[in-house]
Design a protein around this motif. Sequence first.
Motif, PDB file in Angstrom:
ATOM      1  N   GLY A 101       0.855  -1.185   0.000  1.00 46.20           N
ATOM      2  CA  GLY A 101       0.000   0.000   0.000  1.00 46.20           C
ATOM      3  C   GLY A 101       0.890   1.235   0.000  1.00 46.20           C
ATOM      4  N   SER A 102       0.414   2.323  -0.613  1.00 44.10           N
ATOM      5  CA  SER A 102       1.291   3.504  -0.683  1.00 44.10           C
ATOM      6  C   SER A 102       1.532   4.089   0.707  1.00 44.10           C
ATOM      7  CB  SER A 102       0.727   4.547  -1.645  1.00 44.10           C
ATOM      8  OG  SER A 102      -0.553   4.966  -1.261  1.00 44.10           O
ATOM      9  N   LYS A 103       0.614   3.880   1.634  1.00 41.93           N
ATOM     10  CA  LYS A 103       0.790   4.389   3.000  1.00 41.93           C
ATOM     11  C   LYS A 103       2.105   3.883   3.604  1.00 41.93           C
ATOM     12  CE  LYS A 103      -1.536   4.464   7.509  1.00 41.93           C
ATOM     13  NZ  LYS A 103      -2.746   4.043   8.244  1.00 41.93           N
ATOM     14  N   TYR A 127      -3.130  14.436   4.138  1.00 44.08           N
ATOM     15  CA  TYR A 127      -3.196  13.049   4.618  1.00 44.08           C
ATOM     16  C   TYR A 127      -2.309  12.964   5.871  1.00 44.08           C
ATOM     17  CZ  TYR A 127      -2.788   7.913   4.086  1.00 44.08           C
ATOM     18  OH  TYR A 127      -2.820   6.557   4.267  1.00 44.08           O
ATOM     19  N   ASN A 173       0.547  16.120  -2.666  1.00 44.22           N
ATOM     20  CA  ASN A 173      -0.454  15.128  -3.068  1.00 44.22           C
ATOM     21  C   ASN A 173      -1.481  15.791  -3.989  1.00 44.22           C
ATOM     22  OD1 ASN A 173      -3.426  14.194  -1.299  1.00 44.22           O
ATOM     23  ND2 ASN A 173      -2.523  13.038  -2.968  1.00 44.22           N
ATOM     24  N   ASN A 177      -6.177  15.012  -1.578  1.00 41.93           N
ATOM     25  CA  ASN A 177      -7.061  14.660  -0.478  1.00 41.93           C
ATOM     26  C   ASN A 177      -6.618  15.539   0.693  1.00 41.93           C
ATOM     27  OD1 ASN A 177      -8.558  13.450   1.541  1.00 41.93           O
ATOM     28  ND2 ASN A 177      -7.222  11.672   1.718  1.00 41.93           N
ATOM     29  N   ASP A 205       2.558  12.093  -3.685  1.00 48.39           N
ATOM     30  CA  ASP A 205       1.581  11.047  -3.422  1.00 48.39           C
ATOM     31  C   ASP A 205       0.479  11.168  -4.475  1.00 48.39           C
ATOM     32  OD1 ASP A 205      -0.482   9.495  -2.485  1.00 48.39           O
ATOM     33  OD2 ASP A 205      -0.600  10.446  -0.510  1.00 48.39           O
ATOM     34  N   ALA A 207      -2.027   8.969  -5.098  1.00 44.88           N
ATOM     35  CA  ALA A 207      -3.005   7.898  -4.832  1.00 44.88           C
ATOM     36  C   ALA A 207      -4.300   8.060  -5.633  1.00 44.88           C
ATOM     37  CB  ALA A 207      -3.311   7.834  -3.340  1.00 44.88           C
ATOM     38  N   TYR A 208      -4.654   9.316  -5.971  1.00 50.09           N
ATOM     39  CA  TYR A 208      -5.921   9.562  -6.691  1.00 50.09           C
ATOM     40  C   TYR A 208      -5.690   9.924  -8.150  1.00 50.09           C
ATOM     41  CZ  TYR A 208      -7.736   9.425  -2.002  1.00 50.09           C
ATOM     42  OH  TYR A 208      -8.050   9.003  -0.744  1.00 50.09           O
ATOM     43  N   SER A 236      -0.922   3.787  -6.068  1.00 53.11           N
ATOM     44  CA  SER A 236      -1.625   2.761  -5.332  1.00 53.11           C
ATOM     45  C   SER A 236      -2.685   2.142  -6.203  1.00 53.11           C
ATOM     46  CB  SER A 236      -2.282   3.456  -4.140  1.00 53.11           C
ATOM     47  OG  SER A 236      -3.206   2.603  -3.533  1.00 53.11           O
ATOM     48  N   SER A 238      -5.288   0.938  -4.680  1.00 50.00           N
ATOM     49  CA  SER A 238      -6.440   0.984  -3.772  1.00 50.00           C
ATOM     50  C   SER A 238      -7.652   1.692  -4.358  1.00 50.00           C
ATOM     51  CB  SER A 238      -6.049   1.700  -2.482  1.00 50.00           C
ATOM     52  OG  SER A 238      -5.133   0.938  -1.761  1.00 50.00           O
ATOM     53  N   LYS A 239      -7.436   2.893  -4.855  1.00 50.46           N
ATOM     54  CA  LYS A 239      -8.577   3.721  -5.270  1.00 50.46           C
ATOM     55  C   LYS A 239      -8.940   3.475  -6.725  1.00 50.46           C
ATOM     56  CE  LYS A 239      -7.400   5.613  -1.323  1.00 50.46           C
ATOM     57  NZ  LYS A 239      -8.084   5.851  -0.080  1.00 50.46           N
ATOM     58  N   ARG A 247      -3.745  -4.190  -0.101  1.00 53.04           N
ATOM     59  CA  ARG A 247      -2.484  -3.618   0.335  1.00 53.04           C
ATOM     60  C   ARG A 247      -1.391  -3.785  -0.718  1.00 53.04           C
ATOM     61  NH1 ARG A 247      -4.013  -0.358   1.599  1.00 53.04           N
ATOM     62  NH2 ARG A 247      -2.246   0.408   2.788  1.00 53.04           N
TER      63      ARG A 247
HETATM   64  C1  LIG Z   1      -3.788  10.913  -0.027  1.00 51.38           C
HETATM   65  C2  LIG Z   1      -3.654   9.473   0.270  1.00 51.38           C
HETATM   66  N1  LIG Z   1      -2.468   8.896   0.114  1.00 51.38           N
HETATM   67  C3  LIG Z   1      -2.277   7.588   0.377  1.00 51.38           C
HETATM   68  C4  LIG Z   1      -3.312   6.807   0.836  1.00 51.38           C
HETATM   69  C5  LIG Z   1      -3.016   5.367   1.176  1.00 51.38           C
HETATM   70  O1  LIG Z   1      -3.477   4.493   0.235  1.00 51.38           O
HETATM   71  P1  LIG Z   1      -3.007   2.974   0.215  1.00 51.38           P
HETATM   72  O2  LIG Z   1      -2.077   2.755   1.372  1.00 51.38           O
HETATM   73  O3  LIG Z   1      -4.229   2.153   0.313  1.00 51.38           O
HETATM   74  O4  LIG Z   1      -2.271   2.806  -1.091  1.00 51.38           O
HETATM   75  C6  LIG Z   1      -4.565   7.363   1.022  1.00 51.38           C
HETATM   76  C7  LIG Z   1      -5.666   6.531   1.560  1.00 51.38           C
HETATM   77  O5  LIG Z   1      -6.695   6.980   1.932  1.00 51.38           O
HETATM   78  C8  LIG Z   1      -4.744   8.730   0.731  1.00 51.38           C
HETATM   79  O6  LIG Z   1      -5.916   9.328   0.899  1.00 51.38           O
END
Ligand SMILES: Cc1ncc(COP(=O)(O)O)c(C=O)c1O
Length: 389
Positions: A101-103, A127, A173, A177, A205, A207-208, A236, A238-239, A247
């Motif tokens: 996961g990018s987190k 974030y 980012n 977000n 970042d 992610a979106y 990521s 994820s989204k 993950r």
């Molecule tokens: C801005 C941002 N970065 C990273 C993440 C982490 O995403 P993930 O770990 O699922 O790749 C999120 C998750 O909500 C996010 O909002």
Amino acid sequence: MFKLAQRLAKIPPYLFAELDLLKKKVISKGIDVIDFGVGDPDLPTPRFIVNALKRAVENSERQKYPSYEGMMEFRESVARFYKRRKNVKIDPESQVISLIGSKEGIAHLPLAFINKGDFVLVPDPGYPVYFSAAILANGTPFKLPLMGDNNFLPRLEEIPRNVARKAKIMFLNYPNNPTTAIATKEFIKEVIDFCKDNEIILAHDAAYSEITFDGYRSHSFLEYDSGFEVVIEFNSLSKSYNMTGWRIGFACGNEEIISGLLKVKTNVDSGVFEAIQVAAATALDYGDKVIDENCRIYEKRRDVLVEGLRELGFKIKSPKATFYVWCNVGGSSIEFTKKLLNKTGIVVTPGIGFGEFGEGYVRFALTKTVNKIQEAIERMKSSFSKDAF
Ligand SMILES: Cc1ncc(COP(=O)(O)O)c(C=O)c1O
């Protein structure tokens, strides 16, 4: 008896945990809650990705320890994805690693490059992991306010010289977000130059990156050749593909930065389960249609929510990306959130949870169906007016 390390005491409590408590209280009163709080897609992972996992998991070769940097098959799919969707050429061998996961990657990056006292520039609102990752590495977070009057882009000229000189990492980012802002090409160029001049790692970042509307396509910070001198870009699955629970994500960009992060990871984790990497590679190679469908779904939801909120008297810009709506409530975001929850059973995230400069706003996640969004608007119309707040 056991005292937590001082660095942990400096990390504010994770906002969503507090919100959950509040929500549980309301649910226990028998109220049917509509939760626009956490950004977790309500849509399932597409079938072909699940099937790819099933096939891969049957292969005993895929059940062993994975490599630290990720399978070549996965990293090559990342390179193809970047070429196809961003027109960026990445060397899968040296410029990409897999992440849990990018987190995970975001949280570990400061451990690779921050010494005690070094500044980490973090967007506010943002974030929360950027801030806490800086603290966990004994760094000093320095906030970059993202203000509406500057389209939620940081004002680089306001960063004091002595801070810029002692900064080692800048987190950004976009699409953003929680503000939903997007970065212009001019801004990206400007921030790359700033980071080059000050020898700062630009940790972007993304992610979106794929959740975009109205024909807009987001830019990678690696679109510029000079990006490869300072940028590590986190992304990521994820989204984009509704895979939050799987993950898996990745980091790409400057080789030195990537290998620094990998050195930390080699000492704390053992990579991503190979079956997940194989399925993720399938998503990256064959999932463009999924992304388009998701964007259409979120776009429709966005239109319904934005229109409803406007009818209620809120002035909001319709977001071009992310699955959030950032709504100016003109007062305490916590008070607003509590009143909204108690009067209507609707959960939103108070802007202050993303940092002090998020105050005055709340965030709606577009992770509910159009019907639910309409119901929420109706509830607000009948028992909650902006002016009453
Ligand atoms: C801005 C941002 N970065 C990273 C993440 C982490 O995403 P993930 O770990 O699922 O790749 C999120 C998750 O909500 C996010 O909002």
